[in-house]
Design a protein around this motif. Structure first.
Motif, mmCIF file in Angstrom:
data_model
loop_
_atom_site.group_PDB
_atom_site.id
_atom_site.type_symbol
_atom_site.label_atom_id
_atom_site.label_comp_id
_atom_site.label_asym_id
_atom_site.label_seq_id
_atom_site.Cartn_x
_atom_site.Cartn_y
_atom_site.Cartn_z
ATOM 1 N N VAL A 270 47.598 38.853 31.326
ATOM 2 C CA VAL A 270 46.549 39.043 32.002
ATOM 3 C C VAL A 270 45.007 38.161 31.956
ATOM 4 C CG1 VAL A 270 44.881 40.749 32.922
ATOM 5 C CG2 VAL A 270 47.270 41.248 32.831
ATOM 6 N N ALA A 271 44.708 38.001 30.600
ATOM 7 C CA ALA A 271 43.550 37.167 30.357
ATOM 8 C C ALA A 271 43.798 35.897 29.908
ATOM 9 C CB ALA A 271 42.942 38.167 29.237
ATOM 10 N N TYR A 272 44.743 35.515 30.250
ATOM 11 C CA TYR A 272 45.130 33.922 30.098
ATOM 12 C C TYR A 272 44.086 32.876 30.131
ATOM 13 C CZ TYR A 272 47.973 29.841 29.471
ATOM 14 O OH TYR A 272 48.410 28.534 28.948
ATOM 15 N N GLY A 273 43.927 32.341 28.831
ATOM 16 C CA GLY A 273 42.900 31.182 28.961
ATOM 17 C C GLY A 273 41.599 31.939 28.522
ATOM 18 N N GLN A 274 41.321 33.281 28.468
ATOM 19 C CA GLN A 274 40.230 33.740 27.933
ATOM 20 C C GLN A 274 40.303 34.997 26.964
ATOM 21 O OE1 GLN A 274 37.573 35.126 31.724
ATOM 22 N NE2 GLN A 274 39.713 34.475 32.870
ATOM 23 N N THR A 275 39.414 35.480 26.339
ATOM 24 C CA THR A 275 39.604 36.560 25.286
ATOM 25 C C THR A 275 39.924 37.722 26.154
ATOM 26 O OG1 THR A 275 37.854 35.277 24.093
ATOM 27 C CG2 THR A 275 38.571 37.598 23.602
ATOM 28 N N ALA A 276 40.810 38.416 25.640
ATOM 29 C CA ALA A 276 41.344 39.847 26.368
ATOM 30 C C ALA A 276 40.311 40.813 25.899
ATOM 31 C CB ALA A 276 42.550 40.230 25.772
ATOM 32 N N ASP A 277 39.549 41.489 26.835
ATOM 33 C CA ASP A 277 38.631 42.681 26.856
ATOM 34 C C ASP A 277 39.653 43.835 27.297
ATOM 35 O OD1 ASP A 277 37.212 44.574 27.369
ATOM 36 O OD2 ASP A 277 35.395 43.452 27.930
ATOM 37 N N PRO A 278 39.764 44.708 26.491
ATOM 38 C CA PRO A 278 40.899 45.828 26.701
ATOM 39 C C PRO A 278 40.286 46.478 28.170
ATOM 40 C CG PRO A 278 40.396 45.969 24.524
ATOM 41 C CD PRO A 278 39.621 44.682 24.971
ATOM 42 N N GLU A 279 38.880 46.788 28.381
ATOM 43 C CA GLU A 279 38.622 47.560 29.504
ATOM 44 C C GLU A 279 38.602 46.473 30.907
ATOM 45 O OE1 GLU A 279 34.644 48.850 28.947
ATOM 46 O OE2 GLU A 279 34.896 49.941 27.479
ATOM 47 N N ARG A 280 38.599 45.303 30.860
ATOM 48 C CA ARG A 280 38.557 44.438 31.697
ATOM 49 C C ARG A 280 40.078 44.277 32.264
ATOM 50 N NH1 ARG A 280 35.998 38.795 31.286
ATOM 51 N NH2 ARG A 280 37.040 38.503 33.404
ATOM 52 N N VAL A 281 40.836 44.333 31.206
ATOM 53 C CA VAL A 281 42.692 44.160 31.309
ATOM 54 C C VAL A 281 43.299 45.513 32.004
ATOM 55 C CG1 VAL A 281 44.795 44.178 30.213
ATOM 56 C CG2 VAL A 281 43.018 42.736 29.383
ATOM 57 N N GLU A 282 42.456 46.635 31.726
ATOM 58 C CA GLU A 282 42.896 47.926 32.452
ATOM 59 C C GLU A 282 42.230 47.896 33.834
ATOM 60 O OE1 GLU A 282 42.085 52.599 31.880
ATOM 61 O OE2 GLU A 282 41.779 51.452 30.405
ATOM 62 N N HIS A 283 41.078 47.584 34.039
ATOM 63 C CA HIS A 283 40.527 47.367 35.347
ATOM 64 C C HIS A 283 41.515 46.721 36.271
ATOM 65 C CE1 HIS A 283 38.303 45.671 38.551
ATOM 66 N NE2 HIS A 283 37.586 46.850 38.491
ATOM 67 N N ALA A 284 41.707 44.994 35.743
ATOM 68 C CA ALA A 284 42.528 44.280 36.618
ATOM 69 C C ALA A 284 43.945 44.924 36.699
ATOM 70 C CB ALA A 284 42.791 43.063 35.794
ATOM 71 N N LEU A 285 44.583 45.678 35.840
ATOM 72 C CA LEU A 285 45.904 46.150 36.110
ATOM 73 C C LEU A 285 46.080 47.253 37.126
ATOM 74 C CD1 LEU A 285 47.221 46.096 32.271
ATOM 75 C CD2 LEU A 285 48.043 44.780 34.137
ATOM 76 N N ARG A 286 44.779 48.135 37.226
ATOM 77 C CA ARG A 286 44.643 49.137 38.063
ATOM 78 C C ARG A 286 44.509 48.556 39.188
ATOM 79 N NH1 ARG A 286 43.924 54.427 35.887
ATOM 80 N NH2 ARG A 286 43.514 54.399 33.796
ATOM 81 N N ALA A 287 43.605 47.547 39.403
ATOM 82 C CA ALA A 287 43.444 46.924 40.968
ATOM 83 C C ALA A 287 44.755 46.371 41.399
ATOM 84 C CB ALA A 287 42.420 45.928 40.640
#
Length: 435
Positions: free
Chosen positions: A289-306
């Motif tokens: 999900v965060a490919y090319g960037q640092t994985a932020d757990p909160e942002r990853v969860e938000h993206a997956l929910r969206a």
């Protein structure tokens, strides 16, 4: 070995220059012979390398498409392809071995002739008191000593030719032009204004034109949809924006600046892309999900929910830390596509390219993802390719393409009223949906 041969030839010349000249006469013959063998070895090595590449491709293709092979009972066909290529490869290997093996015996044969001539002439010279027994023995011994390093030099010829052929292929790849880095102009956060000015594109100078005289502009935050039959150039057009290719003619501008003036990495950082061919890496869900960037757990969860994927991922034993497998093989087709959409959401770029982004989703998932995409597209310039015209009815403008040209443009309602290509495509899909 080269120094030994050179030194011994000099010593032979000092001992008896007449006999040495006879030996020297045979050197051009040996050189010509080795050069002929070298040319043949170089050609055979090149063909052998190309056939090895083809054999590797057959194996890769067969393993990658094993489902098609099995369901169509293509095992025997693939085995015959592999066997035929292996036989051709073996034939080239045999010819290379024969050619490489000829050099040494032929060289030794010529050296034996030279030795026989030298002995004969030396006997004549000795009978006329033109040489001594010691001088004769020293000359013959030195001449025999030349044969061993000469043999070593011939032996190294075959691997040397193989290495030179491989080097030609490697340097050919290295010499391919690198991707242009652009003009170096920075781009912190694009407004999202896009303009295509009389853009044309063809694969290669002699290729058939894929795009011809394409022009349109998109204001910041506008949604532009591309419709048309397959092969009309829609995907090629959007691939020009991140500079996967450069147009053959015309200009593409972002925020009023031609693309080549931007640093290419800065330009691509402004673009998020979801294509119909999803590529995932054998890594965790979060890192994909965060490919090319640092994985932020909160942002990853938000993206997956969206992307309507959080419930599925949360149910996995390791959650977002779960490995997805080779190209996401542990996920279904719809889940893989939603994960790619989550990647685009996570990137939060001002320009979005959606190439059939919902093609692998069921109706329920498509409804949720469309809602997420509509939220994501607010304030962002979006180029959407969709074969299902129902997904682009709310686009600000629809560009209808045919044979590399934009033949119609307008809103959904305007295009239906024109009763042109778009109306025809819409009618066909409506009838299929009703059926």
């Amino acid at each position: 070995d080269s120094l030994t041969v050179f030194f011994l030839l000099g010593y032979l010349f000092i001992l008896n220059w007449r006999l040495t000249l006879i030996v020297a006469v045979l050197l051009p013959a040996i050189g010509w012979l080795v050069s002929k063998i070298n040319r043949r070895l170089r050609r055979l090595n090149r063909e052998h390398q190309l056939l090895t590449n083809e054999l590797s491709y057959i194996v890769e293709e067969t393993v990658g498409g094993y489902k098609v092979v099995k369901v169509h009972n293509g095992e025997q066909y693939e085995m015959s392809r592999f066997g035929e290529m292996s036989r051709r490869l073996r034939g080239y290997q045999m010819r290379m071995t024969v050619s490489g093996g000829l050099a040494q015996p032929l060289t030794q044969f010529l050296a034996s002739i030279a030795l026989a001539i030298v002995v004969t002439i030396a006997v004549v010279q000795a009978s006329h008191d033109q040489t001594t027994v010691g001088g004769f023995v020293a000359f013959v011994t030195s001449m025999l000593l030349v044969i061993s390093p000469l043999k070593h030099l011939i032996d190294v010829n075959q691997p040397l030719q193989r290495g030179m052929t491989a080097a030609e292929l490697i340097f050919g790849l290295i010499d391919e032009p690198a991707e242009p880095e652009g003009g170096g102009k920075p781009l912190e956060r694009a407004r999202g204004e896009i303009e295509f000015r009389d853009v044309s594109f063809a694969y290669g100078p002699e290729g058939r034109p894929i795009l011809e005289s394409v022009y349109f502009s998109a204001a910041p935050g506008e949604m532009i949809a591309l419709a048309g039959p397959s092969g009309s150039g829609k995907t090629t057009l959007v691939n020009l924006l991140p500079r996967f290719f450069d147009p053959s003619g015309g200009q593409i501008l972002v925020d009023g600046v031609p693309l080549p003036e931007y640093d290419i990495h800065a330009l691509r950082s402004q673009i998020a892309m979801v294509s119909q061919d999803v590529t995932l890496f054998n890594d965790t869900v979060a890192n994909n999900v965060a490919y090319g960037q640092t994985a932020d757990p909160e942002r990853v969860e938000h993206a997956l929910r969206a992307a309507n994927l959080w419930d599925t991922i949360a149910a996995l034993p390791e959650g977002a830390a779960t490995l997805v497998g080779d190209n996401g093989m542990k996920l279904s087709g719809g889940q893989r596509q939603r994960l790619a959409i989550a990647r685009a959401i996570y990137k939060d770029a001002p320009i979005l390219i959606l190439d059939e982004a919902t093609s692998a989703l069921d109706s329920e998932s498509e409804r949720h993802v469309q809602a997420a995409l509509e939220t994501l597209m607010k304030g962002r310039t979006t180029l959407v390719i969709a074969h299902r015209l129902s997904t682009i009815e709310r686009a600000d403008r629809i560009l209808v393409m045919e044979a590399g040209r934009i033949v119609e443009r307008g809103s959904h309602q305007q295009l239906l009223e024109q009763r042109g290509l778009y109306a025809h495509l819409h009618k066909i899909q409506f009838q299929q949906h009703a059926a």
